[in-house]
Design a protein around this motif. Structure first.
Motif, PDB file in Angstrom:
ATOM      1  N   UNK A  87     -41.477  62.932   2.203  1.00  0.00           N
ATOM      2  CA  UNK A  87     -41.318  62.343   0.874  1.00  0.00           C
ATOM      3  C   UNK A  87     -39.923  62.590   0.337  1.00  0.00           C
ATOM      4  N   UNK A  88     -39.510  61.750  -0.584  1.00  0.00           N
ATOM      5  CA  UNK A  88     -38.194  61.944  -1.194  1.00  0.00           C
ATOM      6  C   UNK A  88     -38.240  63.139  -2.141  1.00  0.00           C
TER       7      UNK A  88
ATOM      8  N   UNK B 138     -44.373  65.958 -11.506  1.00  0.00           N
ATOM      9  CA  UNK B 138     -45.619  65.197 -11.452  1.00  0.00           C
ATOM     10  C   UNK B 138     -46.772  66.175 -11.234  1.00  0.00           C
ATOM     11  N   UNK B 139     -47.647  66.349 -12.217  1.00  0.00           N
ATOM     12  CA  UNK B 139     -48.768  67.282 -12.040  1.00  0.00           C
ATOM     13  C   UNK B 139     -49.540  66.981 -10.761  1.00  0.00           C
ATOM     14  N   UNK B 140     -49.993  67.996 -10.105  1.00  0.00           N
ATOM     15  CA  UNK B 140     -50.793  67.909  -8.871  1.00  0.00           C
ATOM     16  C   UNK B 140     -50.002  67.362  -7.681  1.00  0.00           C
ATOM     17  N   UNK B 141     -49.373  66.204  -7.847  1.00  0.00           N
ATOM     18  CA  UNK B 141     -48.661  65.564  -6.738  1.00  0.00           C
ATOM     19  C   UNK B 141     -47.485  66.427  -6.280  1.00  0.00           C
ATOM     20  N   UNK B 142     -46.627  66.808  -7.199  1.00  0.00           N
ATOM     21  CA  UNK B 142     -45.453  67.610  -6.853  1.00  0.00           C
ATOM     22  C   UNK B 142     -45.866  68.959  -6.276  1.00  0.00           C
ATOM     23  N   UNK B 143     -46.903  69.547  -6.841  1.00  0.00           N
ATOM     24  CA  UNK B 143     -47.357  70.857  -6.357  1.00  0.00           C
ATOM     25  C   UNK B 143     -47.820  70.756  -4.904  1.00  0.00           C
ATOM     26  N   UNK B 144     -48.592  69.725  -4.602  1.00  0.00           N
ATOM     27  CA  UNK B 144     -49.068  69.568  -3.230  1.00  0.00           C
ATOM     28  C   UNK B 144     -47.930  69.291  -2.258  1.00  0.00           C
ATOM     29  N   UNK B 145     -46.962  68.486  -2.673  1.00  0.00           N
ATOM     30  CA  UNK B 145     -45.829  68.205  -1.793  1.00  0.00           C
ATOM     31  C   UNK B 145     -45.031  69.470  -1.493  1.00  0.00           C
TER      32      UNK B 145
ATOM     33  N   UNK C 133     -47.658  71.512   2.865  1.00  0.00           N
ATOM     34  CA  UNK C 133     -47.237  71.277   4.239  1.00  0.00           C
ATOM     35  C   UNK C 133     -46.392  70.038   4.441  1.00  0.00           C
ATOM     36  N   UNK C 134     -46.200  69.237   3.391  1.00  0.00           N
ATOM     37  CA  UNK C 134     -45.327  68.065   3.498  1.00  0.00           C
ATOM     38  C   UNK C 134     -43.871  68.515   3.439  1.00  0.00           C
ATOM     39  N   UNK C 135     -42.943  67.567   3.602  1.00  0.00           N
ATOM     40  CA  UNK C 135     -41.522  67.898   3.559  1.00  0.00           C
ATOM     41  C   UNK C 135     -40.817  66.986   2.566  1.00  0.00           C
ATOM     42  N   UNK C 136     -39.920  67.564   1.792  1.00  0.00           N
ATOM     43  CA  UNK C 136     -39.141  66.822   0.813  1.00  0.00           C
ATOM     44  C   UNK C 136     -37.718  66.681   1.321  1.00  0.00           C
ATOM     45  N   UNK C 137     -37.223  65.447   1.345  1.00  0.00           N
ATOM     46  CA  UNK C 137     -35.887  65.221   1.891  1.00  0.00           C
ATOM     47  C   UNK C 137     -35.005  64.478   0.893  1.00  0.00           C
ATOM     48  N   UNK C 138     -33.735  64.727   1.020  1.00  0.00           N
ATOM     49  CA  UNK C 138     -32.713  63.980   0.276  1.00  0.00           C
ATOM     50  C   UNK C 138     -32.231  62.864   1.201  1.00  0.00           C
TER      51      UNK C 138
END
Length: 245
Positions: A104-105, A112-119, A123-128
């Motif tokens: 995910x970006x 974002x409640x819930x969404x940001x916390x889970x990301x 186990x997901x990955x946040x990328x620029x």
């Protein structure tokens, strides 16, 4: 007339959507910090279930066609076209036994409640996406995590959402890294139709009365393809063949 009706339904939908996110945020926090990964995973699954129910307010139907028996003792690379944020919850819910994680970006990792916390914690990955020096090593580490834990990496190779349902050309770099870092993976192509219609007018009002369709195609063993470019071509063709803008 349909668009006029969509205004009150959109307000009702957003109230349900926001309430669901707010309720599940502390539930996720408690599960993750007190009970551990498995409890957090179940809380995230429940979140996706209720997020899917929220779109029913808009008269939306979701069909997820998966005739394949995919074992859970192996890592997956789920490859799909991308039309809107409404692609995500159905994949997470209907493929939940595979522990789907996303690339995910970075902007989605906060606010974002819930969404940001889970990301950040699930186990997901946040990328620029504008910074290869950050994104490429992050995807490599993500692939190693998926391989080691036999989970599912979800990637949308178009790189950005299609606003009218017409698929964009695949960007292959992310797939190539996942292929390298998850050598025992099963590649699972998915075609998504009609989720772009949810945001055909933008974020407000939303489209109503849509039928979002997911079609899971025959899984492919990565080890059966010495030529990875051939595999990417096959997957891209299969996905796009079943997209009907």
């Amino acid at each position: 007339m349909v668009k006029i009706l969509s205004y009150p339904l959109t307000i009702l939908y957003y109230l349900c959507f926001l309430l669901t996110l707010i309720i599940f945020h502390p539930i996720q926090w408690f599960c993750f910090n007190v009970l551990g990964y498995q409890a957090h995973k179940k809380s995230v699954d429940a979140l996706q279930f209720f997020l899917i129910k929220c779109v029913y307010v808009l008269g939306t139907r979701i069909t997820f066609e998966n005739p394949h028996k995919i074992e859970t003792n192996q890592p997956l690379i789920i490859v799909a076209n991308h039309q809107s944020m409404y692609d995500i919850s159905p994949i997470m819910w209907y493929m939940r036994k595979h522990h789907a994680k996303f690339i995910s970006k970075m902007e989605l990792g906060k606010g974002i409640p819930s969404v940001s916390y889970n990301l950040r914690h699930g186990g997901s990955v946040l990328i620029d996406r504008k910074n290869p020096r950050q994104s490429l090593p992050a995807i490599m580490k993500f692939g190693e995590y998926i391989e080691a834990n036999k989970r599912a990496a979800v990637i949308f190779p178009e790189g950005t959402r299609s606003k009218n349902g017409v698929p964009k050309a695949f960007q292959t770099k992310g797939l190539e890294i996942l292929f390298k870092k998850i050598p025992s993976a099963i590649v699972v192509p998915i075609s998504i139709n009609n989720s772009w219609k949810m945001v055909r007018y933008g974020k407000f009002p939303m489209g109503i009365g849509n039928h979002i369709k997911f079609k899971v195609h025959e899984p492919l063993k990565l080890k059966d393809f010495s030529d990875r470019s051939e595999l990417i071509s096959i997957v891209e063709s299969k996905i796009k063949e079943h997209i009907h803008p």
